[in-house]
Write an enzyme that holds these catalytic residues in place. Structure first.
Site, short mmCIF file in Angstrom:
data_model
loop_
_atom_site.label_atom_id
_atom_site.label_comp_id
_atom_site.label_asym_id
_atom_site.label_seq_id
_atom_site.Cartn_x
_atom_site.Cartn_y
_atom_site.Cartn_z
N ASP A 9 12.38 0.59 -5.10
CA ASP A 9 11.77 -1.11 -5.20
C ASP A 9 10.80 -1.04 -5.13
OD1 ASP A 9 12.35 -3.25 -6.69
OD2 ASP A 9 12.35 -3.62 -4.71
N ASP A 11 9.04 -5.06 -5.53
CA ASP A 11 8.88 -6.09 -4.69
C ASP A 11 9.72 -6.83 -4.01
OD1 ASP A 11 7.67 -6.23 -6.77
OD2 ASP A 11 7.41 -7.64 -7.90
#
Length: 395
Positions: A9, A11
């Site tokens: 991922d 953020d």
């Protein structure tokens, strides 16, 4: 066969989640994240970023802004000797305000689209890979493709099977330990074909060898359980539904033929078996108006009843419409049988009975599934015939 990789991922995992980070000035790397990625690079583990960027659909920034953020991150990573092998992002969201991006997408986590794209581009074995992120959508993505979920942040008590770490540095330490252990096991299944053949007879010989090896991995006890479920369903006049995509659809259709026509010959059974893959008018109407992921589930909602049986056929085991059908069937009192290959997840774990073929060749998997379909129908048929009648009939 494919290699192990890491899907990260963005953020909240690599950079601080300031909320819709769409400009370079808002990029702030989390302490230790770049060095953690460099550790994966040094270990030779492919790394992909898979990130939802609904800010595009919401009109907060554009595609070009996301690309500029990623160019900035690439430069900063390179300065510290790290790199990402593949950058993937999903700009869509059904609640978006920008019309061209306001829709459901199979790429939006937890849907599997970006992970499947990463697997194809980087030649990943997703069952041997890790998905790392700070959100439940990352855990959902891992589950949808059979990868290992690694959570960043406070442990989720609702998902005690998911390992959590305070940051990417600790998560990568865990991954490297697992990777080293897996490499030492030496249990990787062979790839077929592993090289180019110049003669069809040579290829044919190797194909038959691989088919024999793959079929030997089928758990015969699971076949016995599947036969019991099918015979009991026919005896109580329950409906049996079959579904699949592509080559698996042809097996589902053939299954209907073998049970409705074949099983009746020489027996007292009048079976009710339906393929959910065969009615192109209904199939295409559901796909067009609701979505392809719903083509089997929607039919089950109308036609299936508690006590019926669903046979879901999927070489990969992760087709979204197959997964949704199994989940609905389980929730509504149906017995479920899954025929899978490759890693087989999540269908393999969702089904009441799992008939799994351990190979990574679509043709071999489908041939084995077809054989399982035939032998189940023939077993059910002969079980309702007198001993003296079996040899007198052609099967």
């Amino acid at each position: 066969m494919g290699q192990a990789g890491v899907l990260l991922d963005r953020d909240g995992t690599i950079i601080v989640d300031h909320g819709y980070v769409g400009t370079v000035d808002r990029v702030e790397f989390i302490e230790g994240a770049i060095e953690a990625i460099a550790e994966l690079n040094r270990a030779g583990i492919p790394v992909a970023v898979v990130t939802n960027q609904s800010g595009v659909a919401r009109g907060l920034y554009g595609i070009e802004d996301v690309q500029q953020v990623h160019k900035h991150m690439i430069a900063e990573l390179a300065r510290q000797g790290a790199h990402i092998d593949l950058w993937l992002f999903c700009p869509y969201h059904p609640d978006g305000t920008v019309e061209s991006f306001a829709r459901i997408s199979a790429d939006r986590k937890p849907a599997a689209g970006m992970a499947l794209a990463a697997a194809e581009t980087l030649d990943l074995d997703l069952s041997a890979s890790w998905v790392v992120g700070d959100s439940s959508t990352d855990i959902g993505l891992a589950r949808s493709v059979g990868a290992c979920p690694v959570h960043i942040g406070t442990p989720d008590t609702a998902q005690p099977d998911v390992t959590s770490f305070p940051d990417l540095t600790a998560a990568v330490g865990f991954i490297l330990e697992q990777h080293a252990a897996d490499a030492g096991n030496g249990n990787r299944r062979p790839r077929f074909p592993a090289h180019r053949f110049d003669r069809a007879d040579a290829y044919g010989g190797e194909y038959v060898t691989e088919l024999s090896r793959a079929f030997a991995t089928v758990d015969l006890a699971q076949l016995d359980r599947a036969a019991e479920i099918l015979l009991a369903a026919h005896e109580r006049d329950a409906a049996v539904f079959a579904c699949g995509n592509g080559g698996s659809a042809s097996i589902a259709n053939h299954l209907q033929c073998d049970h409705v026509k074949g099983v009746r010959v020489g027996t007292d059974l009048t079976t009710r078996v339906f393929s959910l893959s065969t009615n192109v008018e209904l199939f295409s109407a559901i796909a067009n108006d609701i979505g392809y992921d719903a083509v089997f589930e929607y039919q089950l909602q109308s036609q299936a009843r508690e006590g019926d049986v669903l046979i879901a056929i999927s070489s990969s085991g992760r087709s979204p419409n197959i997964v949704r059908a199994l989940e609905w069937a389980n929730a509504n009192g149906l017995s479920t049988i899954a025929l899978t290959g490759f890693e087989g997840e999540p269908s393999r774990s969702l089904a009441t009975v799992s008939i799994h073929v351990d190979t990574r060749n679509y043709g071999v998997i489908e041939d084995a599934h077809q054989a399982c379909m035939h032998l189940l129908a023939q077993y059910v048929r002969q079980s309702r015939m007198a001993e003296t009648e079996v040899a007198a009939h052609v099967f």
